[in-house]
Design a protein around this motif. Structure first.
Motif, PDB file in Angstrom:
ATOM      1  N   ALA A  19      -0.822  -0.433  10.814  1.00  0.00           N
ATOM      2  CA  ALA A  19      -0.733   0.821   9.657  1.00  0.00           C
ATOM      3  C   ALA A  19      -2.552   0.799   9.328  1.00  0.00           C
ATOM      4  O   ALA A  19      -3.431  -0.304  10.088  1.00  0.00           O
ATOM      5  CB  ALA A  19      -0.687  -0.419   8.323  1.00  0.00           C
ATOM      6  N   ASP A  20      -2.229   2.126   9.490  1.00  0.00           N
ATOM      7  CA  ASP A  20      -3.681   2.562   9.223  1.00  0.00           C
ATOM      8  C   ASP A  20      -4.354   2.830   7.961  1.00  0.00           C
ATOM      9  O   ASP A  20      -3.047   3.065   6.786  1.00  0.00           O
ATOM     10  CB  ASP A  20      -4.152   4.071   9.588  1.00  0.00           C
ATOM     11  N   ARG A  21      -5.757   2.323   7.187  1.00  0.00           N
ATOM     12  CA  ARG A  21      -5.080   2.768   5.329  1.00  0.00           C
ATOM     13  C   ARG A  21      -6.355   3.913   5.288  1.00  0.00           C
ATOM     14  O   ARG A  21      -6.819   4.021   4.332  1.00  0.00           O
ATOM     15  CB  ARG A  21      -5.913   1.868   4.713  1.00  0.00           C
ATOM     16  N   THR A  22      -6.562   4.809   5.896  1.00  0.00           N
ATOM     17  CA  THR A  22      -7.622   5.384   6.198  1.00  0.00           C
ATOM     18  C   THR A  22      -7.030   6.787   6.890  1.00  0.00           C
ATOM     19  O   THR A  22      -7.362   8.413   6.402  1.00  0.00           O
ATOM     20  CB  THR A  22      -8.793   5.929   6.410  1.00  0.00           C
TER      21      THR A  22
ATOM     22  N   TYR B 194       1.263  -0.956   0.085  1.00  0.00           N
ATOM     23  CA  TYR B 194       0.268   0.023   0.025  1.00  0.00           C
ATOM     24  C   TYR B 194       1.579   1.164  -0.154  1.00  0.00           C
ATOM     25  O   TYR B 194       2.355   1.542   0.035  1.00  0.00           O
ATOM     26  CB  TYR B 194      -1.037  -0.089   0.825  1.00  0.00           C
ATOM     27  N   ASN B 195      -0.148   2.139   0.237  1.00  0.00           N
ATOM     28  CA  ASN B 195       1.063   3.567  -0.142  1.00  0.00           C
ATOM     29  C   ASN B 195       1.232   4.160   1.357  1.00  0.00           C
ATOM     30  O   ASN B 195       0.816   4.799   2.287  1.00  0.00           O
ATOM     31  CB  ASN B 195       0.171   4.876  -0.900  1.00  0.00           C
ATOM     32  N   PHE B 196       2.295   3.947   1.804  1.00  0.00           N
ATOM     33  CA  PHE B 196       3.172   3.468   3.245  1.00  0.00           C
ATOM     34  C   PHE B 196       3.130   5.086   3.772  1.00  0.00           C
ATOM     35  O   PHE B 196       2.845   6.006   4.539  1.00  0.00           O
ATOM     36  CB  PHE B 196       4.370   2.937   3.427  1.00  0.00           C
ATOM     37  N   SER B 197       3.344   5.817   3.216  1.00  0.00           N
ATOM     38  CA  SER B 197       3.850   7.285   3.120  1.00  0.00           C
ATOM     39  C   SER B 197       2.185   8.153   3.480  1.00  0.00           C
ATOM     40  O   SER B 197       2.257   9.264   3.604  1.00  0.00           O
ATOM     41  CB  SER B 197       4.717   8.270   1.923  1.00  0.00           C
ATOM     42  N   ASP B 198       1.101   7.675   2.887  1.00  0.00           N
ATOM     43  CA  ASP B 198       0.204   8.249   3.009  1.00  0.00           C
ATOM     44  C   ASP B 198      -0.671   8.623   4.683  1.00  0.00           C
ATOM     45  O   ASP B 198      -1.537   9.472   4.514  1.00  0.00           O
ATOM     46  CB  ASP B 198      -0.920   8.061   2.301  1.00  0.00           C
ATOM     47  N   TYR B 199      -0.296   7.411   4.879  1.00  0.00           N
ATOM     48  CA  TYR B 199      -0.782   7.136   6.479  1.00  0.00           C
ATOM     49  C   TYR B 199      -0.511   7.347   7.827  1.00  0.00           C
ATOM     50  O   TYR B 199       1.088   6.491   7.332  1.00  0.00           O
ATOM     51  CB  TYR B 199      -2.140   5.922   6.370  1.00  0.00           C
ATOM     52  N   CYS B 200      -1.041   7.473   8.804  1.00  0.00           N
ATOM     53  CA  CYS B 200       0.343   7.307   9.982  1.00  0.00           C
ATOM     54  C   CYS B 200       0.108   5.685  10.435  1.00  0.00           C
ATOM     55  O   CYS B 200      -0.611   4.496   9.602  1.00  0.00           O
ATOM     56  CB  CYS B 200      -1.655   7.284  11.572  1.00  0.00           C
ATOM     57  N   MET B 201       0.927   5.310  11.539  1.00  0.00           N
ATOM     58  CA  MET B 201       1.721   4.468  12.031  1.00  0.00           C
ATOM     59  C   MET B 201       1.491   3.929  12.989  1.00  0.00           C
ATOM     60  O   MET B 201       1.849   5.027  14.318  1.00  0.00           O
ATOM     61  CB  MET B 201       3.037   3.873  11.283  1.00  0.00           C
TER      62      MET B 201
END
Length: 125
Positions: free
Chosen positions: A97-100, A26-33
């Motif tokens: 990881a979150d996706r939203t 997924y687009n790692f840089s788009d979401y919090c961790m």
């Protein structure tokens, strides 16, 4: 989505460890961790969370001033630098990881995050 933690191990009290979590799918840089930990019989506890930009962070009260969370978006990797380890830090550590959401807050909520790694064990003696 795959999250793979590494870096756990056994360390003496007062020692340090750095955990890593490599993300893919997924687009790692788009979401919090986030980093969580859990010991048998207890709920999973939020340790640290980081916004997608790597600037805004949230720490659990028990680790503030000792742990540092960071990320390298170019390497799809989340880190947790743990200093001054105490016996009560011993646990299985998971990255999540979150996706939203971009905000770190959402990656402190174990019931909100979407994906989990398999965990890496930290032992402090």
């Amino acid at each position: 989505v795959q999250l793979v933690e590494s870096g756990g191990g056994s360390v003496q009290e007062g020692g340090s460890l750095t955990l890593s979590c490599v993300a893919s799918g997924y687009n790692f840089s788009d979401y919090c961790m986030g980093w969580f930990r859990q010991i048998p019989g207890k709920e999973r506890e939020s340790v640290a969370a980081l916004a997608n930009d790597g600037v805004s962070s949230i720490y659990g009260d028990s680790v503030k001033g000792r742990f540092t969370v960071s990320r390298n978006n170019a390497k799809n990797t989340l880190y947790l630098q743990m200093n001054g380890l105490k016996p009560e830090d011993a646990a299985m550590y998971y990255c999540a990881a979150d996706r939203t959401a971009h905000s770190a807050y959402f990656c402190t909520r174990a019931r909100v995050v979407h994906h989990w790694g398999q965990g890496t064990q930290v032992t402090v003696s």
